[in-house]
Motif scaffolding. Structure first.
Motif, PDB file in Angstrom:
ATOM      1  N   SER A  63       0.835  -1.207   0.000  1.00  0.00           N
ATOM      2  CA  SER A  63       0.000   0.000   0.000  1.00  0.00           C
ATOM      3  C   SER A  63       0.867   1.254   0.000  1.00  0.00           C
ATOM      4  O   SER A  63       0.519   2.258  -0.620  1.00  0.00           O
ATOM      5  CB  SER A  63      -0.927   0.024   1.222  1.00  0.00           C
ATOM      6  N   ARG A  83       0.459   4.228  -2.501  1.00  0.00           N
ATOM      7  CA  ARG A  83       0.134   5.569  -2.009  1.00  0.00           C
ATOM      8  C   ARG A  83       1.227   6.569  -2.381  1.00  0.00           C
ATOM      9  O   ARG A  83       0.930   7.734  -2.649  1.00  0.00           O
ATOM     10  CB  ARG A  83      -0.110   5.535  -0.496  1.00  0.00           C
ATOM     11  N   PHE A  93      -9.757   2.308  -4.177  1.00  0.00           N
ATOM     12  CA  PHE A  93      -9.333   1.930  -2.826  1.00  0.00           C
ATOM     13  C   PHE A  93     -10.087   0.710  -2.309  1.00  0.00           C
ATOM     14  O   PHE A  93     -11.191   0.397  -2.757  1.00  0.00           O
ATOM     15  CB  PHE A  93      -9.594   3.098  -1.863  1.00  0.00           C
ATOM     16  N   GLN A  94      -9.504   0.092  -1.307  1.00  0.00           N
ATOM     17  CA  GLN A  94     -10.134  -1.075  -0.674  1.00  0.00           C
ATOM     18  C   GLN A  94     -11.537  -0.732  -0.149  1.00  0.00           C
ATOM     19  O   GLN A  94     -12.471  -1.507  -0.311  1.00  0.00           O
ATOM     20  CB  GLN A  94      -9.240  -1.522   0.489  1.00  0.00           C
ATOM     21  N   HIS A  95     -11.652   0.440   0.477  1.00  0.00           N
ATOM     22  CA  HIS A  95     -12.943   0.811   1.094  1.00  0.00           C
ATOM     23  C   HIS A  95     -13.730   1.807   0.243  1.00  0.00           C
ATOM     24  O   HIS A  95     -14.457   2.647   0.773  1.00  0.00           O
ATOM     25  CB  HIS A  95     -12.711   1.327   2.510  1.00  0.00           C
ATOM     26  N   ASN A 114     -14.250   4.536  -0.814  1.00  0.00           N
ATOM     27  CA  ASN A 114     -14.095   5.991  -0.663  1.00  0.00           C
ATOM     28  C   ASN A 114     -15.095   6.795  -1.492  1.00  0.00           C
ATOM     29  O   ASN A 114     -14.753   7.851  -2.031  1.00  0.00           O
ATOM     30  CB  ASN A 114     -12.656   6.438  -0.989  1.00  0.00           C
ATOM     31  N   LEU A 115     -16.326   6.295  -1.609  1.00  0.00           N
ATOM     32  CA  LEU A 115     -17.383   7.113  -2.217  1.00  0.00           C
ATOM     33  C   LEU A 115     -17.813   8.164  -1.198  1.00  0.00           C
ATOM     34  O   LEU A 115     -17.685   7.951   0.008  1.00  0.00           O
ATOM     35  CB  LEU A 115     -18.582   6.237  -2.589  1.00  0.00           C
ATOM     36  N   PHE A 116     -18.314   9.294  -1.686  1.00  0.00           N
ATOM     37  CA  PHE A 116     -18.813  10.320  -0.770  1.00  0.00           C
ATOM     38  C   PHE A 116     -20.224   9.935  -0.333  1.00  0.00           C
ATOM     39  O   PHE A 116     -21.132   9.872  -1.167  1.00  0.00           O
ATOM     40  CB  PHE A 116     -18.823  11.689  -1.445  1.00  0.00           C
ATOM     41  N   ASN A 126     -21.422  11.381  -7.272  1.00  0.00           N
ATOM     42  CA  ASN A 126     -20.087  10.829  -7.012  1.00  0.00           C
ATOM     43  C   ASN A 126     -19.294  10.715  -8.311  1.00  0.00           C
ATOM     44  O   ASN A 126     -18.111  11.014  -8.352  1.00  0.00           O
ATOM     45  CB  ASN A 126     -20.206   9.439  -6.365  1.00  0.00           C
ATOM     46  N   LYS A 153     -20.847  -0.874  -4.756  1.00  0.00           N
ATOM     47  CA  LYS A 153     -20.076   0.331  -4.402  1.00  0.00           C
ATOM     48  C   LYS A 153     -18.709   0.316  -5.083  1.00  0.00           C
ATOM     49  O   LYS A 153     -18.254   1.333  -5.614  1.00  0.00           O
ATOM     50  CB  LYS A 153     -19.888   0.416  -2.876  1.00  0.00           C
ATOM     51  N   GLN A 154     -18.059  -0.839  -5.064  1.00  0.00           N
ATOM     52  CA  GLN A 154     -16.727  -0.877  -5.664  1.00  0.00           C
ATOM     53  C   GLN A 154     -16.811  -0.715  -7.179  1.00  0.00           C
ATOM     54  O   GLN A 154     -15.951  -0.069  -7.789  1.00  0.00           O
ATOM     55  CB  GLN A 154     -15.994  -2.173  -5.278  1.00  0.00           C
ATOM     56  N   ALA A 207     -17.152   2.861  -7.722  1.00  0.00           N
ATOM     57  CA  ALA A 207     -15.868   3.544  -7.485  1.00  0.00           C
ATOM     58  C   ALA A 207     -14.951   3.393  -8.707  1.00  0.00           C
ATOM     59  O   ALA A 207     -14.223   4.320  -9.073  1.00  0.00           O
ATOM     60  CB  ALA A 207     -15.194   2.982  -6.238  1.00  0.00           C
TER      61      ALA A 207
END
Ligand SMILES: Nc1ncnc2c1ncn2[C@@H]1O[C@H](COP(=O)(O)OP(=O)(O)O)[C@@H](O)[C@H]1O
Ligand SMILES: [Mg+2]
Length: 244
Positions: free
Chosen positions: A46, A50, A88-90, A92-94, A102, A147-148, A151
């Motif tokens: 990561s 990053r 990202f793994q999670h 990170n949508l608003f 989004n 969600k992913q 994203a």
């Protein structure tokens, strides 16, 4: 496949509180290539990702895009991140924005598209992933897999040249992993240049042109999936065997 790398990291180093977690990491990604980063937890995967996107500032080393060091001024980074997207793994949508908002946010904010163009594009992207009817929904109303996938198409809305993925399926229930991997596979087939961190060795071997094996902050080996499975390095073979 062209020979010149589109994205290259050279000699990246990073320490946290005096502890080196990334030591002289260099790797190259060519246009249309899919490169996976694999290795044990804590290996620094990561951190490499990053630092490649400057979400983390490397202590030393350089990131080159189309052969030139990335301009790290605010404008330079905004331009770079528009061309090198990240998933990202999670997700990170608003959470307070609809799915449509989004997806249109970045192209509108950057002034790349009119609202009408951005919404048209967002609807087309949602159609591609079979989620047209979710345009006015909020992220909390979607499953993890949905969600992913949103994203990922949000990143695509910027027409990036490269996509970076950090463990894109790790936060998903097992039954949702497949739909995200299918989308990534389709992108790869379309010729998208991708750099992917994943602990899913089967997926890596299936999709990767090359796999970078990282351990203790260092690149241990860079190989095709076939070569890696027959690695001369016992630790690499053990790691792969345990994960199959
Ligand atoms: N922001 C941070 N602050 C302190 N330590 C960190 C930070 N980010 C990562 N680390 C440490 O750096 C090492 C590498 O982490 P990471 O790059 O997340 O590894 P991986 O993704 O391969 O699991 C780990 O020991 C981790 O605890
Ligand atoms: Mg990680």
């Amino acid at each position: 496949m062209s020979v010149e790398p589109i994205l290259e990291v050279r000699g990246l180093c990073k320490a946290f509180a005096g502890v080196t977690v990334m030591n002289d990491v260099s790797l190259q990604v060519r246009k249309g290539e899919v490169v996976f980063l694999v290795g044990p937890s804590g290996a620094g995967k990561s951190t490499v990702m990053r630092c490649t996107n400057f979400l983390e500032t490397p202590d030393a080393g350089e990131v080159l895009f189309h052969g030139a060091p990335v301009d790290r001024s605010e404008n330079g980074l905004n331009d770079y991140r528009a061309r090198v997207g990240m998933v990202f793994q999670h997700f990170n949508l608003f959470p307070h924005l609809t799915i449509l908002d989004n997806i249109t946010l970045a192209p509108l904010k950057r002034g790349l598209l009119t609202r009408e163009q951005a919404e048209q594009k967002a609807h087309a992207l949602l159609k591609r992933i079979g989620l047209e009817e979710k345009a006015t929904a909020y992220p909390a109303q979607l499953s993890g897999g949905q969600k992913q996938r949103v994203a990922i198409v949000r990143a695509l809305a910027m027409n990036p040249e490269v996509l970076l993925f950090d463990e894109p399926t790790s936060a998903l229930d097992p039954e949702m992993v497949g739909e995200v991997q299918e989308l990534m596979r389709a992108l790869a087939q379309d010729g998208m240049t991708m750099m992917v961190v994943s602990h899913d060795i089967g997926f890596a071997c299936d999709l990767a042109d090359r796999i970078v094996f990282l351990e203790k902050g260092q690149v241990v080996e860079v190989d095709t999936p076939e070569e890696l499975q027959n690695s001369a390095n016992e630790r690499v073979r053990d790691f792969l065997a345990r994960r199959q």
